[in-house]
Write a protein that holds these residues in place. Structure first.
Motif, mmCIF file in Angstrom:
data_model
loop_
_atom_site.group_PDB
_atom_site.id
_atom_site.type_symbol
_atom_site.label_atom_id
_atom_site.label_comp_id
_atom_site.label_asym_id
_atom_site.label_seq_id
_atom_site.Cartn_x
_atom_site.Cartn_y
_atom_site.Cartn_z
ATOM 1 N N GLU A 15 38.221 15.915 33.236
ATOM 2 C CA GLU A 15 38.509 15.057 34.391
ATOM 3 C C GLU A 15 37.273 14.258 34.802
ATOM 4 O OE1 GLU A 15 40.113 17.382 37.545
ATOM 5 O OE2 GLU A 15 41.782 18.094 36.324
ATOM 6 N N GLU A 16 36.126 14.927 34.778
ATOM 7 C CA GLU A 16 34.878 14.237 35.116
ATOM 8 C C GLU A 16 34.575 13.153 34.087
ATOM 9 O OE1 GLU A 16 30.301 15.564 35.358
ATOM 10 O OE2 GLU A 16 31.724 16.884 36.395
ATOM 11 N N GLY A 17 34.762 13.454 32.818
ATOM 12 C CA GLY A 17 34.553 12.462 31.765
ATOM 13 C C GLY A 17 35.515 11.302 31.889
ATOM 14 N N LEU A 18 36.754 11.622 32.261
ATOM 15 C CA LEU A 18 37.754 10.580 32.435
ATOM 16 C C LEU A 18 37.375 9.645 33.578
ATOM 17 C CD1 LEU A 18 40.610 11.253 30.769
ATOM 18 C CD2 LEU A 18 41.429 10.409 32.947
ATOM 19 N N ARG A 19 36.903 10.215 34.668
ATOM 20 C CA ARG A 19 36.465 9.372 35.800
ATOM 21 C C ARG A 19 35.297 8.489 35.391
ATOM 22 N NH1 ARG A 19 36.392 13.903 40.275
ATOM 23 N NH2 ARG A 19 35.094 14.674 38.624
ATOM 24 N N GLY A 25 34.681 1.505 32.337
ATOM 25 C CA GLY A 25 35.661 0.481 31.978
ATOM 26 C C GLY A 25 35.820 -0.566 33.070
ATOM 27 N N GLN A 26 35.891 -0.119 34.315
ATOM 28 C CA GLN A 26 36.012 -1.055 35.432
ATOM 29 C C GLN A 26 34.754 -1.903 35.578
ATOM 30 O OE1 GLN A 26 36.898 1.648 38.585
ATOM 31 N NE2 GLN A 26 39.108 1.685 38.152
ATOM 32 N N THR A 27 33.590 -1.265 35.430
ATOM 33 C CA THR A 27 32.328 -2.011 35.510
ATOM 34 C C THR A 27 32.244 -3.041 34.392
ATOM 35 O OG1 THR A 27 31.258 -0.061 36.447
ATOM 36 C CG2 THR A 27 29.815 -1.786 35.596
ATOM 37 N N GLY A 28 32.619 -2.628 33.183
ATOM 38 C CA GLY A 28 32.617 -3.575 32.054
ATOM 39 C C GLY A 28 33.564 -4.726 32.303
ATOM 40 N N GLY A 29 34.742 -4.436 32.851
ATOM 41 C CA GLY A 29 35.706 -5.493 33.166
ATOM 42 C C GLY A 29 35.174 -6.445 34.225
ATOM 43 N N LEU A 30 34.496 -5.882 35.214
ATOM 44 C CA LEU A 30 33.917 -6.701 36.271
ATOM 45 C C LEU A 30 32.823 -7.615 35.725
ATOM 46 C CD1 LEU A 30 33.998 -7.206 39.334
ATOM 47 C CD2 LEU A 30 32.260 -5.427 39.571
#
Length: 195
Positions: A15-19, A25-30
């Motif tokens: 779960e920690e790895g998934l977060r 992923g969100q940072t890369g998208g941003l």
């Protein structure tokens, strides 16, 4: 010794790895969206800058008249022509009626024939042309065309305020006249600059 992993620890790590993965992923998208947006904005700005009409260059007769008026207003005969062209263009961009107002000032000088700029200053007190006269003088002496805190500098080294003491005082800058420039004797007072 039991080599089996604890399922609770494995689940927690997952779960920690998934977060963490989601965050990356969100940072890369941003970051990617900023990069794409910057590229699009840069292209749009480049296209709008190339589509903007270029400021027309003054014809030589109008520029010569501006320089002639400037010589009378400043009292200096050897004015920098390049700085004069920059100032003329700046005044023209700031005030669309500048050319007309300059022609009116030239007509006033031709009609009234003041002896010098001090006499012209007295004649123009309370007249709209007085502001124009002071703007042109300020432009030549300070190298700027307005009084704002964000004024664009059109001439620093060639500004007239630095010409009178030029033989004894360096223009304020980080690089004065080289190492130990202050050890040289100042120029004699009886020798004045002509410019």
């Amino acid at each position: 010794m039991d080599n089996k992993k604890n399922p609770a620890t494995e689940q927690t790590l997952s779960e920690e790895g998934l977060r963490r993965r989601r965050l990356f992923g969100q940072t890369g998208g941003l970051v990617a969206s900023f990069a794409i947006g910057s590229a699009i904005a840069g292209t749009t700005l480049a296209n709008s800058a190339s589509a903007a009409p270029a400021t027309p260059q003054p014809d030589s007769a109008t520029l010569n008249q501006f320089l002639k008026t400037s010589r009378f207003l400043t009292g200096h005969q050897s004015l920098d022509v390049t700085l004069g062209e920059r100032l003329y263009m700046a005044f023209s961009e700031q005030d669309p009626a500048f050319v007309t107002r300059l022609a009116s000032l030239n007509q006033w000088i031709a009609d009234k024939q003041p002896q010098d700029v001090e006499a012209l200053d007295t004649q123009l007190q309370g007249q709209p042309l007085h502001d124009l006269m002071m703007s042109v003088i300020r432009g030549w002496y300070l190298g700027v065309t307005d009084n704002s805190h964000h004024a664009k500098v059109y001439g620093y080294q060639n500004a007239l305020m630095y010409q009178v003491p030029r033989d004894g005082m360096v223009i304020p800058t980080y690089a004065h006249n080289g190492p130990d420039y202050w050890t040289a004797d100042p120029p004699p007072v009886d020798r004045l600059l002509n410019f």
